[in-house]
Design a protein around this motif. Sequence first.
Motif, PDB file in Angstrom:
ATOM      1  N   ALA A 178     -21.236 -96.397 -50.059  1.00  0.00           N
ATOM      2  CA  ALA A 178     -21.113 -97.853 -50.215  1.00  0.00           C
ATOM      3  C   ALA A 178     -20.970 -98.224 -51.681  1.00  0.00           C
ATOM      4  O   ALA A 178     -20.205 -99.134 -52.037  1.00  0.00           O
ATOM      5  CB  ALA A 178     -22.318 -98.557 -49.592  1.00  0.00           C
ATOM      6  N   ASP A 179     -21.679 -97.518 -52.555  1.00  0.00           N
ATOM      7  CA  ASP A 179     -21.543 -97.759 -53.991  1.00  0.00           C
ATOM      8  C   ASP A 179     -20.130 -97.420 -54.464  1.00  0.00           C
ATOM      9  O   ASP A 179     -19.582 -98.105 -55.337  1.00  0.00           O
ATOM     10  CB  ASP A 179     -22.566 -96.927 -54.764  1.00  0.00           C
ATOM     11  CG  ASP A 179     -23.996 -97.427 -54.578  1.00  0.00           C
ATOM     12  OD1 ASP A 179     -24.158 -98.608 -54.182  1.00  0.00           O
ATOM     13  OD2 ASP A 179     -24.935 -96.649 -54.822  1.00  0.00           O
ATOM     14  N   VAL A 180     -19.542 -96.361 -53.887  1.00  0.00           N
ATOM     15  CA  VAL A 180     -18.163 -96.004 -54.234  1.00  0.00           C
ATOM     16  C   VAL A 180     -17.214 -97.134 -53.828  1.00  0.00           C
ATOM     17  O   VAL A 180     -16.304 -97.507 -54.581  1.00  0.00           O
ATOM     18  CB  VAL A 180     -17.752 -94.674 -53.563  1.00  0.00           C
ATOM     19  CG1 VAL A 180     -16.270 -94.382 -53.814  1.00  0.00           C
ATOM     20  CG2 VAL A 180     -18.605 -93.515 -54.083  1.00  0.00           C
ATOM     21  N   LEU A 181     -17.412 -97.681 -52.638  1.00  0.00           N
ATOM     22  CA  LEU A 181     -16.576 -98.801 -52.197  1.00  0.00           C
ATOM     23  C   LEU A 181     -16.672 -99.976 -53.171  1.00  0.00           C
ATOM     24  O   LEU A 181     -15.652-100.565 -53.566  1.00  0.00           O
ATOM     25  CB  LEU A 181     -16.992 -99.267 -50.805  1.00  0.00           C
ATOM     26  CG  LEU A 181     -16.755 -98.335 -49.614  1.00  0.00           C
ATOM     27  CD1 LEU A 181     -17.170 -99.030 -48.326  1.00  0.00           C
ATOM     28  CD2 LEU A 181     -15.309 -97.886 -49.525  1.00  0.00           C
ATOM     29  N   PRO A 224      -3.627-101.141 -53.068  1.00  0.00           N
ATOM     30  CA  PRO A 224      -4.939-101.294 -52.424  1.00  0.00           C
ATOM     31  C   PRO A 224      -5.648 -99.945 -52.301  1.00  0.00           C
ATOM     32  O   PRO A 224      -5.025 -98.933 -51.980  1.00  0.00           O
ATOM     33  CB  PRO A 224      -4.604-101.875 -51.051  1.00  0.00           C
ATOM     34  CG  PRO A 224      -3.263-102.511 -51.222  1.00  0.00           C
ATOM     35  CD  PRO A 224      -2.537-101.690 -52.240  1.00  0.00           C
ATOM     36  N   ALA A 225      -6.952 -99.938 -52.552  1.00  0.00           N
ATOM     37  CA  ALA A 225      -7.711 -98.687 -52.576  1.00  0.00           C
ATOM     38  C   ALA A 225      -8.155 -98.283 -51.178  1.00  0.00           C
ATOM     39  O   ALA A 225      -8.605 -99.117 -50.385  1.00  0.00           O
ATOM     40  CB  ALA A 225      -8.927 -98.823 -53.480  1.00  0.00           C
ATOM     41  N   VAL A 226      -8.031 -96.984 -50.895  1.00  0.00           N
ATOM     42  CA  VAL A 226      -8.470 -96.389 -49.630  1.00  0.00           C
ATOM     43  C   VAL A 226      -9.354 -95.196 -49.957  1.00  0.00           C
ATOM     44  O   VAL A 226      -8.982 -94.340 -50.771  1.00  0.00           O
ATOM     45  CB  VAL A 226      -7.271 -95.924 -48.771  1.00  0.00           C
ATOM     46  CG1 VAL A 226      -7.761 -95.350 -47.446  1.00  0.00           C
ATOM     47  CG2 VAL A 226      -6.300 -97.063 -48.537  1.00  0.00           C
ATOM     48  N   LEU A 227     -10.526 -95.134 -49.328  1.00  0.00           N
ATOM     49  CA  LEU A 227     -11.442 -94.015 -49.518  1.00  0.00           C
ATOM     50  C   LEU A 227     -11.227 -92.986 -48.418  1.00  0.00           C
ATOM     51  O   LEU A 227     -11.190 -93.329 -47.234  1.00  0.00           O
ATOM     52  CB  LEU A 227     -12.893 -94.504 -49.490  1.00  0.00           C
ATOM     53  CG  LEU A 227     -13.973 -93.434 -49.695  1.00  0.00           C
ATOM     54  CD1 LEU A 227     -13.896 -92.836 -51.084  1.00  0.00           C
ATOM     55  CD2 LEU A 227     -15.366 -94.017 -49.436  1.00  0.00           C
TER      56      LEU A 227
END
Length: 257
Positions: free
Chosen positions: A69-72, A14-17
């Motif tokens: 938000a675009d990165v998410l 799972p991705a985490v920023l």
Amino acid sequence: MPEGLHLHRTGSGPAVLWIHGYTMDSTTWQPLWDRLPGYTHIGVDLPGHGGSAPLSPGLTLPALAGQLADVLKETGARSVVALSFGSMSALQLAIQEPSSLDRLVLAAPTLAGTPNEDSARVRYQQLAMLYRMVGPGEQLADLWMQSPPDIFTGTQRHPALRAALREVVARHSWAELGNRAMDTLTAHRHTPEDLRRITARALVVLGDEDMPAFVRNAELLRDTVPDCRLETLKETGHLPLLERPEACAELIAAHLS
């Protein structure tokens, strides 16, 4: 991907920023990432930091949150971990795009428009004067890491960490001191009404030796964000995620799960 933002990716799952503090970059997260297997860690360098494009004088906090938000959306991340200055943009992201986030971790939280430490304001003025005299480099890094303000005081217990952070800070361009780009970015104000719009489950991490302004911020978030828990680490300063990676990895892993 938003033009001008540099991302550092590692791991799988799972991705985490991750959003770093002022004058730092995403390389500072590696000790925590090493302790958090099973995730795709995505470190973003904020504008004017690391490998990202310079901070534009016209960039507002809502516009930066829009870029994040675009990165998410493009990475699939639905969790954000942020430290100090980085938490200001993370908060705006959670306020602005509540449906995009499930989990939020804020360490040494910074709220836009709330009073800062007087010593930090004085130091920033001193940095601007020194920048005009000598330009970027090690002299600015050494001045920035002096106390007061007690931003880096907690790193004195961890000499290897302090040396590594000094290398990162010494690479910072400090261009925002010349073009006053930070003025526009920090002109925004987070209100209690804004904070109540956050739907992500939030964890606030605070060092028990942090400065009073950040203690107030942490308590305000705990009392205002609908689903928010505050954890305070003993013998820890302003940079808990960096000073105490083992303890913080446990807290973050539990929160993200």
